[in-house]
Design an enzyme around this catalytic site. Structure first.
Site, mmCIF file in Angstrom:
data_model
loop_
_atom_site.group_PDB
_atom_site.id
_atom_site.type_symbol
_atom_site.label_atom_id
_atom_site.label_comp_id
_atom_site.label_asym_id
_atom_site.label_seq_id
_atom_site.Cartn_x
_atom_site.Cartn_y
_atom_site.Cartn_z
ATOM 1 N N CYS A 139 -6.627 3.758 -4.742
ATOM 2 C CA CYS A 139 -5.965 5.072 -4.687
ATOM 3 C C CYS A 139 -5.547 5.283 -3.240
ATOM 4 O O CYS A 139 -5.046 4.360 -2.608
ATOM 5 C CB CYS A 139 -6.906 6.166 -5.193
ATOM 6 S SG CYS A 139 -8.481 6.259 -4.299
ATOM 7 N N ARG A 165 3.274 9.942 -5.594
ATOM 8 C CA ARG A 165 2.752 9.166 -4.465
ATOM 9 C C ARG A 165 2.915 7.674 -4.739
ATOM 10 O O ARG A 165 3.257 6.900 -3.842
ATOM 11 C CB ARG A 165 1.283 9.505 -4.207
ATOM 12 C CG ARG A 165 1.062 10.893 -3.630
ATOM 13 C CD ARG A 165 -0.388 11.095 -3.224
ATOM 14 N NE ARG A 165 -0.739 10.310 -2.055
ATOM 15 C CZ ARG A 165 -1.983 10.150 -1.596
ATOM 16 N NH1 ARG A 165 -2.997 10.708 -2.246
ATOM 17 N NH2 ARG A 165 -2.220 9.435 -0.518
#
Length: 280
Positions: free
Chosen positions: A238, A182
């Protein structure tokens, strides 16, 4: 041994509960692909534990423009915490069953609101059962608590935070707690844009844990953060401010007062004018 007042071992929690000592235990089961852990809680939880919904009670979805999990207000945290039986002067232990994400979010929100002595169960529910702790089924309705929250705005609460504007001009080290694929932009299962904030370094929250979900040894964690150049000011993000709380908790355990960017990537990438980087 309890680590820096942030974490508690299953053996320590067991001694507390077996001894009848006052403690509030909160079950914060949450996963990215299974956000509602209530059914799992009902099937079996630490005795006396109260279920806490990360999406409904540790998040304020009425807030717009601040990512997928905007922070709740202090007054809503106080009202919820009293229903959970949280009391002034009584320790609170939070646990989950997935990579310390739910419990770290609860630790961060409660601590930022001004509630003291909140501990994360190292290793989560698996550590509890491995230590011989029994489970009970069904719901728990505790006596109402009396905890008092001292910060209404958690974005300016008892723990440091960063806004998107502050991140854009941040002079410290920015850590991205998402998985490497990611971070690099190779895979993005949730947000509309892949990649990371330019200049950030990847520090996956799962990499601070061992295979059994407990914290890695202190020396390993020191090397992990040293390898990423951790020194001075540090900010962590995040996808939506949840798993970044794991890294913030571990850094705080090591004496580093890292700032959380609550909006995280879900807020950052919502504005096409903000720079996006890809690659490792």
């Amino acid at each position: 041994m309890t680590r820096a007042g942030i974490f508690i071992t299953a053996a320590e929690l067991k001694r507390l509960l077996d001894g009848g000592g006052p403690v509030a235990v909160l079950d914060v089961r949450w996963q990215l692909n299974e956000p509602d852990g209530h059914d799992a809680y009902r099937r079996g939880h630490v005795p006396g534990a109260v279920y806490v919904s990360l999406d409904d009670e540790l998040t304020d979805h009425s807030v717009t423009g601040r990512g997928r999990h905007p922070l709740p207000t202090g007054s809503s945290v106080q009202a919820a915490a009293r229903l959970w039986g949280v009391r002034d002067g009584v320790p609170t232990v939070v646990y989950d069953d997935w990579n310390r994400a739910g419990s770290a979010r609860a630790w961060w929100v409660l601590t930022a609101a001004g509630i003291s002595d909140v501990r994360i169960l190292d290793g989560g529910l698996a550590a509890w059962t491995a230590a011989g702790g029994r489970l009970e089924a069904g719901e728990v309705t505790p006596e109402p608590g009396d905890v008092v929250v001292t910060h209404e705005d958690l974005y300016h609460g008892a723990l440091p935070t960063l806004t998107a504007e502050e991140v854009a001009g941040y002079g410290g080290l920015l850590l991205d707690a998402r998985a490497p694929r990611r971070f690099s932009g190779e895979d993005e299962p949730v947000d509309p844009v892949a990649g990371h904030i330019a200049g950030a370094r990847n520090a996956p929250s799962t990499d601070v844990l061992t295979a059994d979900g407990t914290l890695r040894p202190a020396d390993d964690l020191t090397r992990f953060f040293d390898d990423r150049g951790v020194a001075g000011d540090v900010g962590v993000y995040c996808g939506s401010g949840v798993t970044a709380s794991v890294v913030v908790a571990v850094l705080r355990d090591k004496g580093i007062d890292a700032a959380l960017y609550p909006g995280s990537w879900s807020e950052w990438c919502s504005d096409p004018s903000r720079p996006v980087a890809t690659g490792s």
